[in-house]
Design an enzyme around this catalytic site. Structure first.
Site, short mmCIF file in Angstrom:
data_model
loop_
_atom_site.label_atom_id
_atom_site.label_comp_id
_atom_site.label_asym_id
_atom_site.label_seq_id
_atom_site.Cartn_x
_atom_site.Cartn_y
_atom_site.Cartn_z
N GLU A 1 0.84 -1.19 0.00
CA GLU A 1 0.00 0.00 0.00
C GLU A 1 0.88 1.25 0.00
OE1 GLU A 1 -1.37 -1.02 4.36
OE2 GLU A 1 -1.85 1.05 3.87
N CYS B 1 -3.50 -3.03 4.52
CA CYS B 1 -2.65 -4.13 5.04
C CYS B 1 -3.16 -5.50 4.65
CB CYS B 1 -2.57 -4.05 6.56
SG CYS B 1 -1.93 -2.49 7.14
N HIS C 1 -2.70 -9.40 12.36
CA HIS C 1 -2.06 -8.19 11.84
C HIS C 1 -1.66 -7.33 13.04
CE1 HIS C 1 -1.21 -4.54 9.83
NE2 HIS C 1 -2.29 -3.91 10.28
P1 HMG Z 1 -2.47 7.62 21.35
O1 HMG Z 1 -2.93 9.03 21.30
O2 HMG Z 1 -1.06 7.37 21.66
O3 HMG Z 1 -3.43 6.79 22.32
O4 HMG Z 1 -2.80 6.93 19.94
P2 HMG Z 1 -3.49 6.69 23.89
O5 HMG Z 1 -3.21 8.01 24.55
O6 HMG Z 1 -4.81 6.06 24.12
O7 HMG Z 1 -2.32 5.69 24.36
C1 HMG Z 1 -2.15 4.42 23.83
C2 HMG Z 1 -2.05 3.40 24.98
O8 HMG Z 1 -0.91 3.71 25.79
C3 HMG Z 1 -3.25 3.38 25.91
O9 HMG Z 1 -3.49 2.03 26.25
C4 HMG Z 1 -2.75 4.12 27.14
O10 HMG Z 1 -3.41 3.78 28.34
C5 HMG Z 1 -1.31 3.67 27.16
P3 HMG Z 1 -4.93 1.36 26.06
O11 HMG Z 1 -5.87 2.10 26.92
O12 HMG Z 1 -5.28 1.56 24.60
O13 HMG Z 1 -4.75 -0.07 26.43
N1 HMG Z 1 -0.41 4.53 27.92
C6 HMG Z 1 0.54 4.06 28.77
N2 HMG Z 1 0.88 2.80 29.12
C7 HMG Z 1 1.92 2.65 30.00
N3 HMG Z 1 2.59 3.69 30.55
C8 HMG Z 1 2.28 4.95 30.20
C9 HMG Z 1 1.22 5.18 29.30
N4 HMG Z 1 0.65 6.29 28.75
C10 HMG Z 1 -0.34 5.87 27.93
N5 HMG Z 1 2.97 5.97 30.74
C11 HMG Z 1 -3.26 5.25 18.35
C12 HMG Z 1 -2.85 5.53 19.77
C13 HMG Z 1 -3.36 3.77 18.12
C14 HMG Z 1 -4.64 5.90 18.07
C15 HMG Z 1 -2.18 5.88 17.42
O14 HMG Z 1 -0.93 5.28 17.65
C16 HMG Z 1 -2.52 5.72 15.93
O15 HMG Z 1 -3.30 6.50 15.36
N6 HMG Z 1 -1.89 4.72 15.25
C17 HMG Z 1 -2.11 4.46 13.80
C18 HMG Z 1 -3.42 3.74 13.53
C19 HMG Z 1 -3.35 2.28 13.91
O16 HMG Z 1 -2.32 1.67 13.96
N7 HMG Z 1 -4.56 1.67 14.10
C20 HMG Z 1 -4.65 0.26 14.40
C21 HMG Z 1 -5.86 -0.39 13.78
S1 HMG Z 1 -5.99 -0.05 12.02
C22 HMG Z 1 -4.86 -1.15 11.29
O17 HMG Z 1 -4.40 -2.05 11.90
C23 HMG Z 1 -4.54 -0.90 9.86
C24 HMG Z 1 -3.22 -0.24 9.59
O18 HMG Z 1 -2.16 -1.16 9.78
C25 HMG Z 1 -3.20 0.33 8.16
C26 HMG Z 1 -3.64 -0.56 7.02
O19 HMG Z 1 -4.51 -1.38 7.09
O20 HMG Z 1 -3.11 -0.30 5.95
C27 HMG Z 1 -2.96 0.95 10.50
#
Ligand code: HMG
Length: 404
Positions: free
Chosen positions: A94, A126, A248
């Site tokens: 992609e 993906c 994935h």
């Molecule tokens: P974010 O703003 O970092 O989210 O974005 P957050 O503030 O919710 O923090 C993430 C986690 O860290 C949370 O855990 C927090 O609690 C934890 P959760 O509640 O989710 O279990 N956290 C901590 N843990 C330990 N110590 C700390 C601490 N602070 C916070 N001090 C987000 C996260 C995934 C939204 C962002 O990284 C993103 O947008 N990523 C890209 C999109 C993505 O990968 N999506 C996955 C599904 S889609 C997919 O798989 C397809 C893809 O591969 C593309 C394709 O298909 O081509 C992406």
């Protein structure tokens, strides 16, 4: 006119087991340690290591791209098995480098494949790698004398300073699909789930993806549960008949979240330890999009010594969105196909050159800033130590070369 059935087609054998004969991995030249990114971003490193489940990500050198990584992954397969029987190369990505010419044709040339091989690129985020696998299984089922080379290769690039930045990465997995597989036999039933959703996409004029992170997480889980229900309706295995799960892995915590949700949905007991071995490589490469679930498979086959005859569930999710859940049986003796020493995935990951945050940011910016247009003529600096390099652009056409 005669009967119309040629000798070549009338001699086709009956149904045979089909699956993955062998697989190999490549990644980018550099590695960015997420401790360094956390320090730069003023974030607690535990957010990346524990919250996202990631430790580092690969960063391609200026003379690397999906083609060089994909061809580098495929090369050990050609060296070990030769080209006999290969009549198709499918390149899933992609992060394609041309709107018309497929990366498969370029890889075909770099690998010295015969002219009697069709070459095509596939795309659905993906999910593309799994789409290629399923297409390959169909080609082999139609004529079990054929083999298909599948290459899944991607560079995951999000905007600097965005929430998605720590989930970037790069990598490629290549595998040979054929009859009577020595690695994993893929079972006929699969579960499907497609839904038109704007959780992640990359318009043609952008080098970085746009993403609705929260929506993407729920869309991924919906696709897993929907795929499971479809698989069950088509006579798939019961939860207790699955020995190992591979998902994935955009970031490894995503797979954990989805697996927990599946456990509740299917009434199955799950433990986070179920998935740990399959996380080993992805934690270090970051998201490799189409290659990600196959990198999890590579880790499991390399590091789990108790897989003879075991059933794997392999869940692929591509934003936008398509999910597919396949199952396969690991063949006894799979351990003999492991690559050792310098050819192992661990050695490949260890050999990457660390990159400082400032240099990574400059490299990242070079893909979107002024002068970054991919059709501008240029010579790329010589950096990669891989077997192929993206040498530059001449007359608007990308030039690749073999380095060794
Ligand atoms: P974010 O703003 O970092 O989210 O974005 P957050 O503030 O919710 O923090 C993430 C986690 O860290 C949370 O855990 C927090 O609690 C934890 P959760 O509640 O989710 O279990 N956290 C901590 N843990 C330990 N110590 C700390 C601490 N602070 C916070 N001090 C987000 C996260 C995934 C939204 C962002 O990284 C993103 O947008 N990523 C890209 C999109 C993505 O990968 N999506 C996955 C599904 S889609 C997919 O798989 C397809 C893809 O591969 C593309 C394709 O298909 O081509 C992406």
């Amino acid at each position: 006119m005669g009967g119309g059935v040629s000798e070549a087609t009338s001699a086709l054998p009956g149904p045979v087991p089909v699956g993955i004969l062998d697989l190999a991995v490549a990644t980018g030249h550099h590695v960015l340690d997420l401790d360094d990114l956390a320090a730069h971003n003023g974030v607690d490193p535990a957010k990346y290591h524990v919250g996202l489940g990631q430790d580092a990500f690969s960063v391609p050198a200026p003379d690397e791209d999906i083609v060089t990584m994909g061809a580098a992954a495929a090369l050990p397969l050609i060296e070990r098995h030769g080209v006999e029987g290969i009549r198709t190369v499918l390149f899933a990505t992609e992060s394609g480098v041309d709107q018309s010419k497929s990366a498969a044709v370029v890889a075909h040339g770099l690998l010295g494949l015969p002219s009697t091989v069709r070459a095509v690129e596939l795309k659905q985020a993906c999910y593309g790698g799994t789409a290629a696998l399923v297409a390959a299984l169909g080609i082999v089922a139609r004529d079990p004398r054929e083999r298909v080379l599948v290459i899944a290769s991607d560079v995951a690039r999000y905007d600097l300073d965005s929430a998605a930045e720590p989930t970037q990465g790069a990598g490629a997995v290549a595998f040979l699909v054929g009859a009577h597989p020595e690695l994993v036999e893929i079972e006929p039933a699969s579960g499907l789930f497609s839904a038109d959703v704007d959780d992640f996409w990359r318009p043609n004029d952008r080098s970085t993806a746009l993403v609705d992170g929260r929506l993407s997480v729920t869309a991924y889980v919906d696709a897993l549960l929907g795929s499971w229900d479809d698989l069950a309706a088509r006579g798939g295995p019961a939860p207790h008949e699955i020995d190992r799960w591979l998902h994935h892995q955009p970031f490894t915590k995503m797979a954990l979240k989805a697996h927990r949700a599946w456990g509740k949905h299917a009434g199955a007991e799950t433990s986070d330890d179920d998935l740990a071995t399959g996380f080993t490589y992805n934690r270090r490469t970051g998201n490799s999009y189409t290659a990600s679930v196959f990198l999890a498979l590579a880790a499991l086959l390399d590091l789990d010594d108790d897989l003879d005859g075991r059933r794997l569930a392999l869940f692929s999710y591509g934003s936008g969105s398509v999910g597919e859940l396949l199952t396969g049986i690991v063949k006894p003796g799979y351990r003999t196909l492991r690559r050792t020493d310098a050819g192992s995935v661990a050695a490949t990951l260890d050999a990457r050159t660390p990159i400082a945050v400032g240099d990574y940011r400059a490299l990242h910016a070079s893909h979107s800033g002024p002068g970054s247009a991919s059709s501008l003529d240029r010579e790329n600096p010589r950096v990669t130590t891989g077997p192929f390099r993206f040498a530059g652009v001449t007359g608007g056409a990308r030039r690749y070369e073999r380095t060794a």
